[in-house]
Design an enzyme around this catalytic site. Sequence first.
Site, PDB file in Angstrom:
ATOM      1  N   CYS A 152       0.797  -1.234   0.000  1.00  0.00           N
ATOM      2  CA  CYS A 152       0.000   0.000   0.000  1.00  0.00           C
ATOM      3  C   CYS A 152       0.827   1.281   0.000  1.00  0.00           C
ATOM      4  CB  CYS A 152      -0.942   0.007   1.201  1.00  0.00           C
ATOM      5  SG  CYS A 152      -2.179  -1.303   1.156  1.00  0.00           S
ATOM      6  N   ARG A 187      15.283   1.992   3.575  1.00  0.00           N
ATOM      7  CA  ARG A 187      15.374   0.712   2.869  1.00  0.00           C
ATOM      8  C   ARG A 187      14.731  -0.393   3.705  1.00  0.00           C
ATOM      9  NH1 ARG A 187      21.025  -0.998   1.704  1.00  0.00           N
ATOM     10  NH2 ARG A 187      21.209   1.067   0.741  1.00  0.00           N
ATOM     11  N   SER A 188      13.628  -0.074   4.360  1.00  0.00           N
ATOM     12  CA  SER A 188      12.907  -1.087   5.120  1.00  0.00           C
ATOM     13  C   SER A 188      12.301  -2.105   4.163  1.00  0.00           C
ATOM     14  CB  SER A 188      11.798  -0.444   5.957  1.00  0.00           C
ATOM     15  OG  SER A 188      10.786   0.074   5.106  1.00  0.00           O
ATOM     16  N   ASP A 210      20.344   3.709   3.150  1.00  0.00           N
ATOM     17  CA  ASP A 210      20.091   3.365   4.546  1.00  0.00           C
ATOM     18  C   ASP A 210      21.334   3.700   5.350  1.00  0.00           C
ATOM     19  OD1 ASP A 210      21.887   1.289   4.284  1.00  0.00           O
ATOM     20  OD2 ASP A 210      20.473  -0.300   4.799  1.00  0.00           O
ATOM     21  N   ILE A 211      21.346   3.327   6.607  1.00  0.00           N
ATOM     22  CA  ILE A 211      22.413   3.781   7.486  1.00  0.00           C
ATOM     23  C   ILE A 211      23.775   3.207   7.101  1.00  0.00           C
ATOM     24  CG2 ILE A 211      22.175   1.915   9.194  1.00  0.00           C
ATOM     25  CD1 ILE A 211      22.468   4.149  11.359  1.00  0.00           C
TER      26      ILE A 211
END
Length: 336
Positions: A152, A187-188, A210-211
């Site tokens: 979603c 970047r989950s 990301d980190i």
Amino acid sequence: MTTIAEDSAPPACKVIYASAVAEGILGEVKGSVERLGRTPLLVGFLANGDPAARMYANWTEKTCSQNGVRFELREVDKDDLEESVIAANTDDSVGGIIVYYPVFGSSQDAYLQQITSKEKDVEGLSHAYLFNMYQNIRFLDAEKLQKSILPCTPLAIVKILEHISVYNSILPYGNRLFGKTITVVNRSEIVGRPLAALLANDGASVYSIDISNVQYFTRGAGIRRRQHQVHDTELKLEDVVPKSDVVITGVPSKEYKFPVELLKDIRDHASNGDCHSGAVCVNFSSEKNFGPEVKEKASIYVPAIGKVTIVVLLRNLLRVVENRQQREEAERKESL
């Protein structure tokens, strides 16, 4: 009509609110409800005390009630969630299922995402849908009548970019981001990585931040590949943001503020006649990743996307119900 707020912003920067984008998608939702001739039931499972999850559930209930969709929130203990979802899978009265995460806040949540039946998964998180998304397979059937379900929030961002014409409708469907460079700061596995894949599969050059590092998502030179490839890089945020047409952030921290000084400056590009000179900036975090100074640099700024996400959820619900109806009808015909 698009809702634009220009108070305290330079004339060149337009602030687009999610409600304006959601309105157009709602027409599609209402049309699907009318075609069905009945009101489908969406069941939400809440098994945590997370305020953001509770707010999402409340928004879902409100949007459903406003648009002819039945919604039932079932609050269960997290240890009973698996059994409850399995029961809803086999309940013919349930049209679609959503689970409000996080539940355990660990890899166990990834397992729970696979418990929901593909036929009722309105979040697009089951393996079959994720496989199709990453492989750039857009339909569930050979006849290309049943579209695959997409997550979603990433899909909501795509819809927003379509609404503000970042997608080039002159190009063939599936290639309409060709020539665009996009940075995604997140970047989950739920949003950031799927979003980077979707954008790259539509033709964009995407830098995923990301980190730990910057990854490059691309379909290759001339977008010749059928699906995106992912490459590790030695690049840093400051290397990729200045050349990005779109910057999308989703860092769930009050302390994080995106360094807007890295953005393309709209004034430096105003002479080229491009309505998207300067970066388009979209925030999907529950926190405000961009400070107010973003309006001095961006051409278009979308501060939140929640209302679009909820409407996309309803759109996905109608799609899984219609897909299931088509499959059942095809099976009935084959049995005659």
